[in-house]
Design a protein around this motif. Structure first.
Motif, PDB file in Angstrom:
ATOM      1  N   LEU A 230     -42.388 -33.861 -18.198  1.00 53.26           N
ATOM      2  CA  LEU A 230     -42.542 -32.407 -18.179  1.00 53.26           C
ATOM      3  C   LEU A 230     -41.404 -31.771 -18.971  1.00 53.26           C
ATOM      4  CD1 LEU A 230     -43.474 -31.841 -14.427  1.00 53.26           C
ATOM      5  CD2 LEU A 230     -45.001 -31.741 -16.398  1.00 53.26           C
ATOM      6  N   PRO A 231     -41.702 -30.790 -19.798  1.00 49.85           N
ATOM      7  CA  PRO A 231     -40.655 -30.152 -20.600  1.00 49.85           C
ATOM      8  C   PRO A 231     -39.814 -29.179 -19.776  1.00 49.85           C
ATOM      9  CG  PRO A 231     -42.779 -29.185 -21.104  1.00 49.85           C
ATOM     10  CD  PRO A 231     -43.028 -30.292 -20.133  1.00 49.85           C
ATOM     11  N   GLY A 232     -38.532 -29.126 -20.101  1.00 52.88           N
ATOM     12  CA  GLY A 232     -37.564 -28.251 -19.451  1.00 52.88           C
ATOM     13  C   GLY A 232     -36.313 -29.059 -19.158  1.00 52.88           C
ATOM     14  N   TRP A 233     -35.168 -28.578 -19.620  1.00 55.91           N
ATOM     15  CA  TRP A 233     -33.937 -29.335 -19.485  1.00 55.91           C
ATOM     16  C   TRP A 233     -32.763 -28.428 -19.161  1.00 55.91           C
ATOM     17  CZ3 TRP A 233     -37.531 -29.520 -23.251  1.00 55.91           C
ATOM     18  CH2 TRP A 233     -38.238 -30.711 -23.390  1.00 55.91           C
ATOM     19  N   LYS A 234     -31.849 -28.936 -18.337  1.00 53.92           N
ATOM     20  CA  LYS A 234     -30.551 -28.284 -18.120  1.00 53.92           C
ATOM     21  C   LYS A 234     -29.616 -28.854 -19.168  1.00 53.92           C
ATOM     22  CE  LYS A 234     -30.724 -28.371 -13.123  1.00 53.92           C
ATOM     23  NZ  LYS A 234     -30.010 -28.819 -11.932  1.00 53.92           N
ATOM     24  N   PHE A 235     -28.713 -28.034 -19.669  1.00 51.39           N
ATOM     25  CA  PHE A 235     -27.728 -28.536 -20.623  1.00 51.39           C
ATOM     26  C   PHE A 235     -26.361 -27.947 -20.314  1.00 51.39           C
ATOM     27  CE2 PHE A 235     -29.399 -24.695 -22.622  1.00 51.39           C
ATOM     28  CZ  PHE A 235     -28.237 -24.032 -22.984  1.00 51.39           C
ATOM     29  N   SER A 236     -25.347 -28.614 -20.818  1.00 52.33           N
ATOM     30  CA  SER A 236     -23.976 -28.101 -20.708  1.00 52.33           C
ATOM     31  C   SER A 236     -23.199 -28.563 -21.933  1.00 52.33           C
ATOM     32  CB  SER A 236     -23.304 -28.588 -19.428  1.00 52.33           C
ATOM     33  OG  SER A 236     -23.132 -29.986 -19.456  1.00 52.33           O
ATOM     34  N   PHE A 237     -22.178 -27.811 -22.275  1.00 53.79           N
ATOM     35  CA  PHE A 237     -21.306 -28.161 -23.387  1.00 53.79           C
ATOM     36  C   PHE A 237     -20.049 -27.301 -23.314  1.00 53.79           C
ATOM     37  CE2 PHE A 237     -24.011 -24.766 -24.940  1.00 53.79           C
ATOM     38  CZ  PHE A 237     -23.140 -23.923 -25.597  1.00 53.79           C
ATOM     39  N   PHE A 238     -19.069 -27.665 -24.122  1.00 55.14           N
ATOM     40  CA  PHE A 238     -17.852 -26.879 -24.252  1.00 55.14           C
ATOM     41  C   PHE A 238     -17.797 -26.279 -25.651  1.00 55.14           C
ATOM     42  CE2 PHE A 238     -16.776 -29.571 -20.721  1.00 55.14           C
ATOM     43  CZ  PHE A 238     -15.988 -28.754 -19.928  1.00 55.14           C
ATOM     44  N   HIS A 239     -17.300 -25.066 -25.725  1.00 52.87           N
ATOM     45  CA  HIS A 239     -17.111 -24.375 -26.994  1.00 52.87           C
ATOM     46  C   HIS A 239     -15.859 -23.525 -26.851  1.00 52.87           C
ATOM     47  CE1 HIS A 239     -18.074 -22.429 -30.756  1.00 52.87           C
ATOM     48  NE2 HIS A 239     -18.015 -21.250 -30.172  1.00 52.87           N
ATOM     49  N   HIS A 240     -14.875 -23.772 -27.703  1.00 52.49           N
ATOM     50  CA  HIS A 240     -13.589 -23.065 -27.629  1.00 52.49           C
ATOM     51  C   HIS A 240     -13.000 -23.145 -26.226  1.00 52.49           C
ATOM     52  CE1 HIS A 240     -13.512 -21.314 -31.670  1.00 52.49           C
ATOM     53  NE2 HIS A 240     -14.827 -21.228 -31.539  1.00 52.49           N
ATOM     54  N   SER A 241     -12.992 -24.350 -25.655  1.00 52.88           N
ATOM     55  CA  SER A 241     -12.417 -24.647 -24.335  1.00 52.88           C
ATOM     56  C   SER A 241     -13.100 -23.922 -23.178  1.00 52.88           C
ATOM     57  CB  SER A 241     -10.925 -24.332 -24.303  1.00 52.88           C
ATOM     58  OG  SER A 241     -10.245 -25.066 -25.283  1.00 52.88           O
ATOM     59  N   LYS A 242     -14.301 -23.425 -23.385  1.00 55.23           N
ATOM     60  CA  LYS A 242     -15.050 -22.751 -22.330  1.00 55.23           C
ATOM     61  C   LYS A 242     -16.345 -23.529 -22.097  1.00 55.23           C
ATOM     62  CE  LYS A 242     -15.137 -18.140 -22.011  1.00 55.23           C
ATOM     63  NZ  LYS A 242     -15.539 -16.744 -22.309  1.00 55.23           N
ATOM     64  N   LYS A 243     -16.669 -23.763 -20.823  1.00 56.73           N
ATOM     65  CA  LYS A 243     -17.880 -24.509 -20.490  1.00 56.73           C
ATOM     66  C   LYS A 243     -19.060 -23.551 -20.394  1.00 56.73           C
ATOM     67  CE  LYS A 243     -19.787 -27.912 -17.365  1.00 56.73           C
ATOM     68  NZ  LYS A 243     -19.539 -28.809 -16.252  1.00 56.73           N
ATOM     69  N   TYR A 244     -20.179 -23.978 -20.973  1.00 53.30           N
ATOM     70  CA  TYR A 244     -21.414 -23.215 -20.945  1.00 53.30           C
ATOM     71  C   TYR A 244     -22.512 -24.063 -20.310  1.00 53.30           C
ATOM     72  CZ  TYR A 244     -19.185 -19.947 -24.112  1.00 53.30           C
ATOM     73  OH  TYR A 244     -18.334 -19.038 -24.661  1.00 53.30           O
ATOM     74  N   LEU A 245     -23.354 -23.421 -19.523  1.00 53.83           N
ATOM     75  CA  LEU A 245     -24.483 -24.070 -18.867  1.00 53.83           C
ATOM     76  C   LEU A 245     -25.740 -23.276 -19.173  1.00 53.83           C
ATOM     77  CD1 LEU A 245     -22.831 -24.366 -15.355  1.00 53.83           C
ATOM     78  CD2 LEU A 245     -23.071 -26.211 -17.004  1.00 53.83           C
ATOM     79  N   GLY A 246     -26.857 -23.981 -19.260  1.00 53.72           N
ATOM     80  CA  GLY A 246     -28.095 -23.264 -19.514  1.00 53.72           C
ATOM     81  C   GLY A 246     -29.313 -24.115 -19.274  1.00 53.72           C
ATOM     82  N   ILE A 247     -30.453 -23.495 -19.460  1.00 53.71           N
ATOM     83  CA  ILE A 247     -31.742 -24.178 -19.374  1.00 53.71           C
ATOM     84  C   ILE A 247     -32.441 -24.004 -20.714  1.00 53.71           C
ATOM     85  CG2 ILE A 247     -34.023 -24.180 -18.287  1.00 53.71           C
ATOM     86  CD1 ILE A 247     -32.685 -23.253 -15.719  1.00 53.71           C
ATOM     87  N   TYR A 248     -32.955 -25.106 -21.219  1.00 50.11           N
ATOM     88  CA  TYR A 248     -33.728 -25.100 -22.457  1.00 50.11           C
ATOM     89  C   TYR A 248     -35.194 -25.222 -22.055  1.00 50.11           C
ATOM     90  CZ  TYR A 248     -34.934 -26.156 -27.289  1.00 50.11           C
ATOM     91  OH  TYR A 248     -35.455 -26.118 -28.560  1.00 50.11           O
ATOM     92  N   HIS A 249     -35.956 -24.165 -22.257  1.00 48.28           N
ATOM     93  CA  HIS A 249     -37.359 -24.140 -21.870  1.00 48.28           C
ATOM     94  C   HIS A 249     -38.228 -24.778 -22.954  1.00 48.28           C
ATOM     95  CE1 HIS A 249     -36.762 -21.607 -18.333  1.00 48.28           C
ATOM     96  NE2 HIS A 249     -35.824 -20.986 -19.042  1.00 48.28           N
ATOM     97  N   ARG A 250     -39.440 -25.155 -22.579  1.00 50.06           N
ATOM     98  CA  ARG A 250     -40.328 -25.860 -23.508  1.00 50.06           C
ATOM     99  C   ARG A 250     -40.681 -25.054 -24.746  1.00 50.06           C
ATOM    100  NH1 ARG A 250     -45.852 -26.032 -20.026  1.00 50.06           N
ATOM    101  NH2 ARG A 250     -46.197 -23.798 -19.954  1.00 50.06           N
TER     102      ARG A 250
END
Length: 70
Positions: free
Chosen positions: A16-36
């Motif tokens: 099923l499509p849909g994913w949680k993701f995380s990453f760092f950018h300029h020492s700040k953590k970002y979280l999100g959901i990538y929808h289909r």
């Protein structure tokens, strides 16, 4: 530059499509959901407008590479 990019399926059935993701950018953590449909929903602080478009482009590329180009 994005670092430590990670993603996981939102669903037990990994087909099923849909994913949680995380990453760092300029020492700040970002979280999100990538929808289909490619829409990105931020679960953390939304990046400032100067960086958001570039970050979305990078996320799309990473998801295409890791998920869709298997």
């Amino acid at each position: 530059m994005i670092s430590h990019f990670q993603f996981q399926s939102l669903y037990e059935n990994k087909e099923l499509p849909g994913w949680k993701f995380s990453f760092f950018h300029h020492s700040k953590k970002y979280l999100g959901i990538y929808h289909r449909d490619g829409k990105i929903e931020w679960l953390s602080t939304v990046p400032d407008q100067n960086h958001e478009d570039k970050l979305k482009s990078h996320i799309h590329e990473l998801m295409l590479y890791h998920v869709y180009d298997r």
